[in-house]
Design an enzyme around this catalytic site. Sequence first.
Site, PDB file in Angstrom:
ATOM      1  N   GLU A   1      -2.356 -15.877   1.617  1.00 17.52           N
ATOM      2  CA  GLU A   1      -1.415 -14.832   2.033  1.00 17.52           C
ATOM      3  C   GLU A   1      -1.511 -14.649   3.544  1.00 17.52           C
ATOM      4  OE1 GLU A   1      -2.352 -10.723   0.994  1.00 17.52           O
ATOM      5  OE2 GLU A   1      -0.213 -10.311   0.762  1.00 17.52           O
TER       6      GLU A   1
ATOM      7  N   LYS B   1      -7.519   8.480   0.556  1.00 12.21           N
ATOM      8  CA  LYS B   1      -8.059   7.918   1.797  1.00 12.21           C
ATOM      9  C   LYS B   1      -7.117   6.848   2.331  1.00 12.21           C
ATOM     10  CE  LYS B   1     -10.649   4.337   2.661  1.00 12.21           C
ATOM     11  NZ  LYS B   1     -10.234   3.904   4.001  1.00 12.21           N
TER      12      LYS B   1
ATOM     13  N   GLU C   1      -3.177  -2.591  -6.970  1.00  9.70           N
ATOM     14  CA  GLU C   1      -1.971  -3.241  -6.423  1.00  9.70           C
ATOM     15  C   GLU C   1      -2.436  -4.108  -5.271  1.00  9.70           C
ATOM     16  OE1 GLU C   1       0.933  -3.290  -7.566  1.00  9.70           O
ATOM     17  OE2 GLU C   1       1.237  -1.472  -8.754  1.00  9.70           O
TER      18      GLU C   1
ATOM     19  N   CYS D   1       3.350  -6.631   0.916  1.00  9.37           N
ATOM     20  CA  CYS D   1       2.645  -7.366  -0.138  1.00  9.37           C
ATOM     21  C   CYS D   1       3.586  -8.316  -0.854  1.00  9.37           C
ATOM     22  CB  CYS D   1       2.016  -6.387  -1.121  1.00  9.37           C
ATOM     23  SG  CYS D   1       3.185  -5.180  -1.745  1.00  9.37           S
TER      24      CYS D   1
HETATM   25  P1  NAD Z   1      -7.866  -3.858   2.517  1.00 11.73           P
HETATM   26  O1  NAD Z   1      -8.207  -4.287   1.143  1.00 11.73           O
HETATM   27  O2  NAD Z   1      -8.641  -4.397   3.639  1.00 11.73           O
HETATM   28  O3  NAD Z   1      -7.948  -2.267   2.653  1.00 11.73           O
HETATM   29  C1  NAD Z   1      -7.214  -1.421   1.817  1.00 11.73           C
HETATM   30  C2  NAD Z   1      -7.932  -0.084   1.735  1.00 11.73           C
HETATM   31  O4  NAD Z   1      -9.175  -0.272   1.070  1.00 11.73           O
HETATM   32  C3  NAD Z   1      -8.260   0.537   3.087  1.00 11.73           C
HETATM   33  O5  NAD Z   1      -8.060   1.931   2.995  1.00 11.73           O
HETATM   34  C4  NAD Z   1      -9.734   0.209   3.250  1.00 11.73           C
HETATM   35  O6  NAD Z   1     -10.425   1.089   4.107  1.00 11.73           O
HETATM   36  C5  NAD Z   1     -10.222   0.341   1.830  1.00 11.73           C
HETATM   37  N1  NAD Z   1     -11.462  -0.381   1.524  1.00 11.73           N
HETATM   38  C6  NAD Z   1     -12.020  -1.423   2.189  1.00 11.73           C
HETATM   39  N2  NAD Z   1     -13.163  -1.809   1.584  1.00 11.73           N
HETATM   40  C7  NAD Z   1     -13.328  -1.011   0.513  1.00 11.73           C
HETATM   41  C8  NAD Z   1     -14.290  -0.946  -0.542  1.00 11.73           C
HETATM   42  N3  NAD Z   1     -15.323  -1.776  -0.588  1.00 11.73           N
HETATM   43  N4  NAD Z   1     -14.113  -0.016  -1.497  1.00 11.73           N
HETATM   44  C9  NAD Z   1     -13.045   0.807  -1.493  1.00 11.73           C
HETATM   45  N5  NAD Z   1     -12.104   0.802  -0.524  1.00 11.73           N
HETATM   46  C10 NAD Z   1     -12.244  -0.102   0.466  1.00 11.73           C
HETATM   47  O7  NAD Z   1      -6.309  -4.182   2.688  1.00 11.73           O
HETATM   48  P2  NAD Z   1      -5.398  -3.991   3.976  1.00 11.73           P
HETATM   49  O8  NAD Z   1      -5.747  -5.080   4.937  1.00 11.73           O
HETATM   50  O9  NAD Z   1      -5.423  -2.583   4.409  1.00 11.73           O
HETATM   51  O10 NAD Z   1      -3.947  -4.248   3.371  1.00 11.73           O
HETATM   52  C11 NAD Z   1      -3.369  -5.504   3.287  1.00 11.73           C
HETATM   53  C12 NAD Z   1      -3.460  -6.031   1.873  1.00 11.73           C
HETATM   54  O11 NAD Z   1      -2.905  -5.097   0.961  1.00 11.73           O
HETATM   55  C13 NAD Z   1      -2.646  -7.302   1.686  1.00 11.73           C
HETATM   56  O12 NAD Z   1      -3.381  -8.209   0.903  1.00 11.73           O
HETATM   57  C14 NAD Z   1      -1.425  -6.827   0.937  1.00 11.73           C
HETATM   58  O13 NAD Z   1      -0.776  -7.826   0.194  1.00 11.73           O
HETATM   59  C15 NAD Z   1      -1.995  -5.750   0.093  1.00 11.73           C
HETATM   60  N6  NAD Z   1      -0.958  -4.831  -0.356  1.00 11.73           N
HETATM   61  C16 NAD Z   1      -0.613  -4.797  -1.693  1.00 11.73           C
HETATM   62  C17 NAD Z   1       0.417  -3.975  -2.131  1.00 11.73           C
HETATM   63  C18 NAD Z   1       0.839  -3.921  -3.578  1.00 11.73           C
HETATM   64  O14 NAD Z   1       1.483  -2.948  -3.968  1.00 11.73           O
HETATM   65  N7  NAD Z   1       0.521  -4.903  -4.407  1.00 11.73           N
HETATM   66  C19 NAD Z   1       1.087  -3.187  -1.208  1.00 11.73           C
HETATM   67  C20 NAD Z   1       0.713  -3.240   0.136  1.00 11.73           C
HETATM   68  C21 NAD Z   1      -0.321  -4.063   0.540  1.00 11.73           C
END
Ligand code: NAD
Length: 481
Positions: A371, A167, A240, A274
Amino acid sequence: MSDFVMTIGGDSVPAVDSFGVVNPANGEVFAHAPECSREQLDGAFDAASKAQRDWKSDESARRATLLAMADVLLASSGELAPVLTAEQGKPLGEANIEVFASAIWCQYFANLETPPQVIQDDAEARVEVVRRPIGVVGAITPWNFPLTLAFWKIAPALLAGNTLVLKPSPFTPLTTLKVAELLRGVMPPGVLNVVSGGDELGAWMTGHPVPRKISFTGSIETGKKVAQSAAPDLKRVTLELGGNDPAIVLDDADPAVVSRAIFAGAFNNNGQVCSAIKRVYVPESLYDQVVDGLAAQASAITVGDGTEAGTKLGPINNAPQFERVKELVADAISHGATAATGGKAMDRPGYFFEPTILTDITDGTRIVDEEQFGPALPVIAYRDIDDVVERANATHFGLSGSVWGADAERAAEVAGRLECGTAWVNTHLALAPQQPFGGFKWSGIGVENGPWGLAEFTEIQAVHRSKGADGLNITIGGLVS
Ligand code: NAD
């Protein structure tokens, strides 16, 4: 752009409902993505379960499939990159790189060998340690690198003999949906299913009884919910999560060189990485020179629509993130920080924010402690190296960090004291498929990439073949019971 469909069991599955996808360069909805229903999600997990029975049994077919997937990606960048730029905002050249990087990840895992380890072979027994697939994997990705981060999961999960339901983020679902369509021809139905929907769909996946593993990339806040939701039936999880990477400049660094490199490490993908540099610690003796170097680059870089030639930084991806960056920068300024350059949203449609360098700022300010995930970088002066290492580590984050100096040995010694998953020396954001990537503390659980990332998509199994004639050689640590 139209006609985006889900791929479930190898078929196109249009949904009854759909949601709009916004182009962040103008703030307007330009396409619609299917809203997956609960029944369709059940169908996707069912298809993945059925497909896994055969998929797990033929390793050479899996390797061939991964190579074929890479070929499809390489041949499709002309189709995929414009979709990625439209939904994510990044310049077209970088969107192309994202497609190519996804292919490189497929090629790397197609060729990664992890032979069984023989840990005993004597008169008593032969004992091998082997890796088995986990089963069906639920994969959930964010909006900053929708394609590459998906392939960090898809390639190792498939090589290990698992099947997937994936997803993407509701902000960037389209490229991933399109990729699944393009890959149908090179893999059996049900091996890779892609569904789209809002955050609720992610929660349905993590609570679903079929997947045995959740591989999640996203924010810390959501990562904690994923861990909770996966716990009742003991699903394996790899998380991650977010980072707040420090870059520590040492007093022997060349300010011109480091300000160029640190700018690149902080503003790549408009700061929406990230493991981007999110706070810079500079000795007082070099502070003004490093700030000047960073500000000169921030004010000179071309910000614009990713489809326009010459654009180096696109918009922020979405409205909530745009609001967050605005809020954190305004908060810093209201607490005494100075914008050496930038400091506000750009006066144009879309989610554009001026590349911003903040000075006169220290720990305890929100943009230093949290962040920001956007084009605004705080630069903090320090005097004492031990104190600054402590400040760099005084956080729940632990994704990565970097140390910069002319004496690489000394810089490496300081980098080794950082509490984070990747410690870079005189570079930042150097990532590779063979290099493990993951976070300490709240930045994650487990790693991706390399044999370590592959292992996370497996269960470990000891195969103990007795050489005794009667099968009665029951031993514990060599002691006969
Ligand atoms: P997010 O956590 O808002 O969403 C990530 C994904 O999770 C989306 O697909 C979202 O629809 C889904 N999601 C949301 N609520 C959920 C739930 N309750 N259960 C399961 N899935 C759910 O993050 P974002 O805003 O899309 O991305 C930005 C964040 O991701 C930043 O904090 C960034 O640092 C992090 N990030 C980490 C890495 C890494 O490898 N460590 C890489 C890229 C981004």
